[in-house]
Motif scaffolding. Structure first.
Motif, short mmCIF file in Angstrom:
data_model
loop_
_atom_site.label_atom_id
_atom_site.label_comp_id
_atom_site.label_asym_id
_atom_site.label_seq_id
_atom_site.Cartn_x
_atom_site.Cartn_y
_atom_site.Cartn_z
N ASN A 32 0.85 -1.20 0.00
CA ASN A 32 0.00 0.00 0.00
C ASN A 32 0.88 1.24 0.00
O ASN A 32 2.05 1.20 0.41
N GLY A 33 0.30 2.34 -0.46
CA GLY A 33 1.07 3.56 -0.65
C GLY A 33 1.60 4.18 0.62
O GLY A 33 2.74 4.65 0.66
N ALA A 34 0.80 4.17 1.69
CA ALA A 34 1.22 4.81 2.94
C ALA A 34 2.45 4.13 3.54
O ALA A 34 3.41 4.79 3.96
N GLU A 35 2.42 2.80 3.58
CA GLU A 35 3.56 2.06 4.12
C GLU A 35 4.78 2.22 3.22
O GLU A 35 5.90 2.38 3.69
N GLY A 36 4.54 2.20 1.91
CA GLY A 36 5.64 2.39 0.97
C GLY A 36 6.30 3.75 1.13
O GLY A 36 7.53 3.87 1.10
N LEU A 37 5.48 4.79 1.32
CA LEU A 37 6.02 6.14 1.50
C LEU A 37 6.89 6.20 2.74
O LEU A 37 7.99 6.77 2.72
N MET A 39 8.49 3.79 4.29
CA MET A 39 9.74 3.05 4.11
C MET A 39 10.68 3.79 3.16
O MET A 39 11.89 3.83 3.39
N ALA A 40 10.15 4.39 2.11
CA ALA A 40 10.99 5.12 1.16
C ALA A 40 11.64 6.33 1.81
O ALA A 40 12.75 6.73 1.44
N ARG A 41 10.97 6.91 2.80
CA ARG A 41 11.53 8.07 3.51
C ARG A 41 12.81 7.73 4.26
O ARG A 41 13.59 8.62 4.58
N ARG A 67 9.43 13.62 -3.69
CA ARG A 67 10.19 14.69 -4.36
C ARG A 67 10.04 16.02 -3.64
O ARG A 67 10.99 16.82 -3.58
N ALA A 68 8.87 16.28 -3.06
CA ALA A 68 8.66 17.51 -2.29
C ALA A 68 9.56 17.53 -1.06
O ALA A 68 9.96 18.61 -0.59
N GLU A 69 9.89 16.34 -0.54
CA GLU A 69 10.77 16.23 0.63
C GLU A 69 12.24 16.11 0.22
O GLU A 69 13.10 15.81 1.05
N LYS A 70 12.53 16.38 -1.06
CA LYS A 70 13.89 16.37 -1.60
C LYS A 70 14.56 14.99 -1.52
O LYS A 70 15.78 14.88 -1.40
N ILE A 71 13.75 13.94 -1.57
CA ILE A 71 14.27 12.58 -1.60
C ILE A 71 14.44 12.16 -3.05
O ILE A 71 13.46 12.08 -3.80
N GLY A 72 15.68 11.93 -3.45
CA GLY A 72 15.97 11.72 -4.87
C GLY A 72 16.14 10.28 -5.29
O GLY A 72 16.67 10.02 -6.39
N THR A 73 15.72 9.32 -4.48
CA THR A 73 15.84 7.91 -4.85
C THR A 73 15.18 7.66 -6.20
O THR A 73 14.04 8.10 -6.41
N PRO A 74 15.85 7.00 -7.13
CA PRO A 74 15.25 6.74 -8.45
C PRO A 74 13.93 5.98 -8.33
O PRO A 74 13.81 5.07 -7.50
N MET A 157 25.35 2.96 9.12
CA MET A 157 26.13 4.19 8.93
C MET A 157 25.50 5.08 7.88
O MET A 157 25.49 6.31 8.02
N ARG A 158 24.97 4.49 6.84
CA ARG A 158 24.33 5.30 5.80
C ARG A 158 23.12 6.05 6.37
O ARG A 158 22.91 7.22 6.07
N LEU A 159 22.33 5.38 7.20
CA LEU A 159 21.20 6.05 7.84
C LEU A 159 21.66 7.21 8.71
O LEU A 159 21.08 8.30 8.69
N LEU A 160 22.72 6.98 9.49
CA LEU A 160 23.24 8.04 10.35
C LEU A 160 23.77 9.21 9.52
O LEU A 160 23.58 10.38 9.88
N MET A 161 24.44 8.91 8.42
CA MET A 161 24.96 9.98 7.55
C MET A 161 23.83 10.75 6.90
O MET A 161 23.91 11.97 6.70
N GLN A 162 22.76 10.06 6.56
CA GLN A 162 21.62 10.72 5.93
C GLN A 162 20.93 11.69 6.89
O GLN A 162 20.47 12.75 6.50
#
Length: 223
Positions: A32-37, A39-41, A67-74, A157-162
Motif C-alpha cells: 500500500n502507498g502509505a507504508e511504501g512512503l 519506508m521510502a523516507r 520529491r517535495a521532501e527532496k528525496i531523490g531515490t530513483p 552508517m548510511r542512515l546516520l549519515m543521511q
C-alpha cells in the motif's frame, strides 16, 4: 543494492522480488502507498519500483511527496495504463522511468540497471565532517585511512549519515536495516553502533555517534 517494491498485486510483487533476488539485488515489497512512503523516507533503498494504482496513497501521490521532501531515490513507475497523458503525469510527479504492464522480465531488469547506473554516476559518496562513506566500495574513510564495512554496518552508517545531526530513533534503524518483519531486537542496533564507534576511533575521526536516551542516535563533529 536494495530495492523497494510498492505494488498491491501480491503475486506480482512476489514475482518481482524473486526476479530481483535471482539477479543479485536485495528486494522487499509492501502493498500500500502509505507504508511504501514511510519506508521510502528512510532513504536506505537504491531504487523504488512504484505502482500507480495503490490503496491509500496512489503511486503519483507517493512520488510527489518524496520529491517535495527532496528525496531523490530513483523511481521506476509501473502502470497498466498506456496513455501518453498517464505517462506524463507520472514523470511530472517525479518518476524517472515509466514501464507499462505487462512487461518482460528482461525489460524490467534493463530499466533497473540503467537507472542504477545513472544514480551511481551522480552520487557515490556521503560526507559528514571529516568522515566519508563510499557507497560503491562500502567503506568508511577519514584522512588517509579507510575501513571496509560489513553489510549491516554500512546500512546503519548510511542512515546516520543521511540524518546527520538530527536524531534517528533506534526503532527506525531496526525497521530500516533489519526489516519490519525481522526477529531482530533493539540490542542488535546497539551492537552495530558499538562496532561503528570502534571503527570511528580506529580512523581517528572527529565524528562521534551520540546516543540520546529515549530519543535515538545522531552524529556530531568535534573540534
Amino acid at each position: 543494492m536494495r530495492i523497494l517494491i510498492i505494488e498491491d498485486e501480491v503475486i506480482l510483487a512476489s514475482s518481482i522480488c524473486d526476479l530481483l533476488e535471482d539477479a543479485g539485488y536485495d528486494a522487499e515489497a509492501v502493498h500500500n502507498g502509505a507504508e511504501g512512503l514511510e519506508m521510502a523516507r528512510s532513504q536506505i533503498y537504491d531504487l523504488l519500483i512504484l505502482d500507480v494504482m495503490l490503496p491509500g496513497l496512489s503511486g503519483i501521490e507517493v512520488s510527489t511527496r518524496l520529491r517535495a521532501e527532496k528525496i531523490g531515490t530513483p523511481i521506476l513507475m509501473l502502470t497498466a495504463r498506456s496513455e501518453i497523458s498517464d505517462k506524463v503525469e507520472g514523470l511530472n510527479a517525479g518518476a524517472d522511468y515509466y514501464l507499462t504492464k505487462p512487461f518482460e522480465s528482461a525489460e524490467l531488469l534493463a530499466c533497473i540497471n540503467a537507472l542504477l547506473r545513472r544514480q551511481k554516476d551522480r552520487v557515490n559518496e556521503m560526507v559528514f565532517g571529516d568522515l566519508s562513506l563510499d557507497l560503491t566500495a562500502v567503506s568508511l574513510a577519514c584522512g588517509g585511512k579507510s575501513l571496509r564495512l560489513s553489510s549491516k554496518e554500512f546500512d546503519v552508517m548510511r542512515l546516520l549519515m543521511q540524518t546527520g545531526s538530527s536524531n534517528i530513533p533506534k526503532s527506525r534503524i531496526l525497521d530500516c536495516v533489519w526489516g519490519y518483519d525481522s526477529d531482530a531486537i533493539e540490542n542488535n542496533v546497539e551492537v552495530y553502533i558499538a562496532f561503528l564507534r570502534k571503527k570511528l576511533k580506529s580512523l581517528e575521526s572527529k565524528v562521534s555517534i551520540v546516543s540520546v536516551r529515549s530519543v535515538g542516535y545522531h552524529l556530531e563533529c568535534g573540534e
